[in-house]
Design an enzyme around this catalytic site. Structure first.
Site, short mmCIF file in Angstrom:
data_model
loop_
_atom_site.label_atom_id
_atom_site.label_comp_id
_atom_site.label_asym_id
_atom_site.label_seq_id
_atom_site.Cartn_x
_atom_site.Cartn_y
_atom_site.Cartn_z
N VAL A 11 0.84 -1.21 0.00
CA VAL A 11 0.00 0.00 0.00
C VAL A 11 0.87 1.26 0.00
CG1 VAL A 11 -1.74 1.31 1.28
CG2 VAL A 11 -1.92 -1.19 1.13
N THR A 85 -1.24 -4.67 8.55
CA THR A 85 -2.32 -4.90 9.53
C THR A 85 -2.58 -6.40 9.71
OG1 THR A 85 -3.88 -4.68 7.72
CG2 THR A 85 -3.54 -2.72 9.10
N ASN A 205 -14.89 -5.02 0.45
CA ASN A 205 -14.10 -6.24 0.26
C ASN A 205 -14.91 -7.48 0.57
OD1 ASN A 205 -11.81 -5.07 -0.65
ND2 ASN A 205 -10.55 -5.56 1.12
N PHE A 246 -16.04 -9.88 -10.57
CA PHE A 246 -15.96 -10.63 -9.32
C PHE A 246 -17.08 -11.65 -9.20
CE2 PHE A 246 -12.44 -8.89 -6.81
CZ PHE A 246 -12.00 -7.97 -7.72
N CYS A 257 -6.09 -9.87 1.80
CA CYS A 257 -7.21 -9.03 2.23
C CYS A 257 -8.49 -9.82 2.44
CB CYS A 257 -7.43 -7.92 1.22
SG CYS A 257 -6.05 -6.79 1.18
N LYS A 318 -3.40 -15.45 -7.29
CA LYS A 318 -4.01 -15.06 -8.57
C LYS A 318 -2.87 -14.79 -9.54
CE LYS A 318 -4.49 -10.06 -8.05
NZ LYS A 318 -5.42 -8.93 -8.16
C1 UDX Z 1 -8.74 -7.16 -3.05
C2 UDX Z 1 -9.78 -6.13 -3.47
O1 UDX Z 1 -10.21 -6.40 -4.81
C3 UDX Z 1 -9.18 -4.72 -3.42
O2 UDX Z 1 -10.16 -3.76 -3.74
C4 UDX Z 1 -8.65 -4.47 -2.00
O3 UDX Z 1 -8.06 -3.18 -1.90
C5 UDX Z 1 -7.63 -5.53 -1.63
O4 UDX Z 1 -8.22 -6.85 -1.74
P1 UDX Z 1 -6.68 -8.41 -4.10
O5 UDX Z 1 -6.89 -9.33 -2.95
O6 UDX Z 1 -5.33 -7.84 -4.32
O7 UDX Z 1 -7.70 -7.13 -3.99
O8 UDX Z 1 -7.05 -9.20 -5.44
P2 UDX Z 1 -8.43 -9.51 -6.18
O9 UDX Z 1 -8.19 -9.26 -7.62
O10 UDX Z 1 -9.56 -8.82 -5.52
O11 UDX Z 1 -8.60 -11.12 -6.00
C6 UDX Z 1 -8.82 -11.64 -4.71
C7 UDX Z 1 -9.05 -13.14 -4.88
O12 UDX Z 1 -10.33 -13.38 -5.48
C8 UDX Z 1 -8.02 -13.83 -5.78
O13 UDX Z 1 -7.69 -15.10 -5.23
C9 UDX Z 1 -8.77 -14.00 -7.09
O14 UDX Z 1 -8.29 -15.10 -7.86
C10 UDX Z 1 -10.18 -14.25 -6.60
N1 UDX Z 1 -11.23 -13.92 -7.57
C11 UDX Z 1 -11.36 -12.63 -8.00
C12 UDX Z 1 -12.10 -14.93 -7.99
O15 UDX Z 1 -11.96 -16.09 -7.60
N2 UDX Z 1 -13.11 -14.61 -8.84
C13 UDX Z 1 -13.29 -13.33 -9.31
O16 UDX Z 1 -14.22 -13.11 -10.09
C14 UDX Z 1 -12.38 -12.31 -8.87
#
Ligand code: UDX
Length: 456
Positions: A11, A85, A205, A246, A257, A318
């Site tokens: 961050v 955090t 989130n 999502f 997160c 991811k």
């Molecule tokens: C997340 C939030 O999106 C972001 O706004 C916040 O500030 C931090 O947490 P992040 O954890 O970095 O971001 O990645 P993100 O792209 O949100 O993916 C989170 C998880 O969900 C990953 O394991 C991803 O593979 C999964 N995912 C995401 C799915 O399984 N399906 C989806 O459609 C989207």
């Protein structure tokens, strides 16, 4: 504006580099002197597209500097606190934030305007504002959460859907400074109180995580009914009230997160005696997904995985990141090994670190030097992370090296036609192409305008 940022992590670094890019003078302070030295040399310790360029730009212009002592904040208009955090167990903790803000309050030469960017549980910012004002009545606190995704953080920072500024009635001057800082981005800036701002961040989130879990449970249902979950979520996503983003099923959500926050929010509610059964169901639903995937694989193979050899493609949480924190791909490895399978894994950026992290948890898998190597003598292949290269594999060359004929694609990344042409069966979870499953037409592809949320 001359500002300081405490914390050179995901961050803090993205915030500092982007604000320097927006013509501010930014001083970054981190207690890890070695990290500070690496950054001063332009060696960026985290993998984030576009971040290297912005940090090198800031170093070259002199707008971005790195320091290991708090006195570097002296003279700044405001200081942004962006420290970690998560505790060692991966659970949310306020300890480092509280230590940072009280340290600043106790340093009379440090800015009296504090902006907390680290994720806080609702109610924390009000408590911290009182704490620092007890030290120095001139202290003012705002909560300004980030909504950046790993592997998209620079773009998410510079092109946010919105900026949220939480503040008490006494912090009008600090709010005005934040508006001055963010107005160049030309995006909506929402002013609200501290606790509402904390709740917007956390609830956003947890809602996104719940959306993913909804899609994952739909995948389980579609696998049973023969529906095509990807057609289902495409069709649902065309409803502007739902949105396609999502809503992609997979092995479950991971990262630093979503998992910790879907556990923390119901716990927080329980502290207030508030029951939140829907929110409390997200974490266990997510935990189930890897188990369901391995169950499906055993059903398709028609055998237990005990003694089976399984190739695992992807270990990070991811694609686009080297982050393994609470990765669903690692969870898949854990469940596979728990069923008695011998797992060989490859990840484009984190093979050895993933193997090592599992070994520390007592789970033994073997590293592969390249994706095709996981196919050798494999009874099945499982895809856990949606790395684009897994969509371009040479199945004609890989299939003959396999013992079995099944690919369990948890991320819908595999080129099904190429794999089928090589004689392999692809089980795209929730779109069952296993023998005997009702074949479904290719999902209707709707042209989605580039840049629209559904295109994410
Ligand atoms: C997340 C939030 O999106 C972001 O706004 C916040 O500030 C931090 O947490 P992040 O954890 O970095 O971001 O990645 P993100 O792209 O949100 O993916 C989170 C998880 O969900 C990953 O394991 C991803 O593979 C999964 N995912 C995401 C799915 O399984 N399906 C989806 O459609 C989207």
């Amino acid at each position: 504006m001359l500002i300081s940022v405490i914390g050179a992590g995901y961050v803090g670094l993205v915030t500092a580099a982007c604000l320097a890019h927006l013509d501010n003078d930014v001083r970054v302070v981190d207690i890890d002197a070695a990290r500070v030295e690496r950054l001063r040399a332009g060696d960026v310790p985290i993998r984030e597209p576009g971040l290297d360029e912005l940090i090198h730009e800031g170093l070259a212009s002199g707008r971005l500097t790195f320091h290991s002592t708090q006195d570097a904040t002296h003279g700044s208009s405001l200081v942004i606190v962006a420290v970690g955090t998560l505790d060692r167990a991966g659970e949310w903790t306020v300890d480092l934030v509280q230590k940072a803000v009280t340290g600043l309050a106790n340093d009379a030469a440090a800015p009296r305007h504090l902006v907390i960017r680290s994720t806080l549980m609702p109610g924390t910012a009000v408590r911290l504002a009182g704490l620092v004002r007890d030290i120095d009545p001139r202290m003012r606190v705002c909560f300004n959460p980030e909504f950046t995704r790993e592997a998209n953080a620079v773009r998410d920072f510079l092109e946010p859907d919105r900026v949220v500024v939480g503040a008490g009635d006494d912090a009008a001057a600090l709010v005005a400074e934040l508006h001055q800082l963010y107005e160049p981005m030309g995006k909506p800036i929402m002013d609200t109180d501290l606790t509402s701002a904390e709740t917007i961040k956390l609830a956003s989130n947890v809602f996104l995580a719940a959306k993913i879990s909804f899609a994952n449970e739909l995948a389980r249902l579609c696998a049973a009914t023969g529906a095509d979950v990807h057609a289902v979520v495409d069709g649902m996503g065309l409803d502007a009230r739902i949105g396609r983003a999502f809503l992609s099923p997979g092995p479950g959500f991971g990262g630093s997160c979503f998992p910790s926050q879907v556990r923390a929010l119901p716990d927080l509610a329980a502290e207030y005696g508030v029951v939140t059964p829907l929110i409390a169901a997200v974490a266990p639903s997510n935990h189930e997904q890897a188990i369901w995937i391995v169950d499906r694989l055993e059903q398709v193979l028609g055998r237990s995985l005990a003694g089976a050899r399984v190739g695992l493609l992807g270990l990070t949480f991811k694609a686009g990141t080297d982050d393994l924190r609470e990765s669903p791909a690692l969870r898949l490895a854990e469940v596979l090994v728990g069923r008695g399978a011998q797992v060989t894994a490859f990840d484009p950026v984190a093979t050895q670190s993933g193997v090592d992290q599992l070994a520390r948890a007592g789970i033994s898998i073997r590293p592969a030097a390249a994706a095709p190597d996981v196919a050798v003598d494999a009874d099945a292949i499982v895809v856990g992370t949606e790395w684009p290269e897994f969509g371009r594999l040479d199945w004609a060359a890989m299939a003959p090296t396999m013992r079995g004929r099944v690919i369990a694609d948890a991320r819908r990344i595999v080129d099904r036609t190429a794999a089928n042409d090589a004689g392999l069966t692809v089980v795209t979870l929730g779109v069952e192409h296993a023998p005997g499953a009702r074949t479904t037409p290719e999902p209707v592809r709707v042209a989605v305008p580039v840049g629209s949320p559904a295109a994410v």
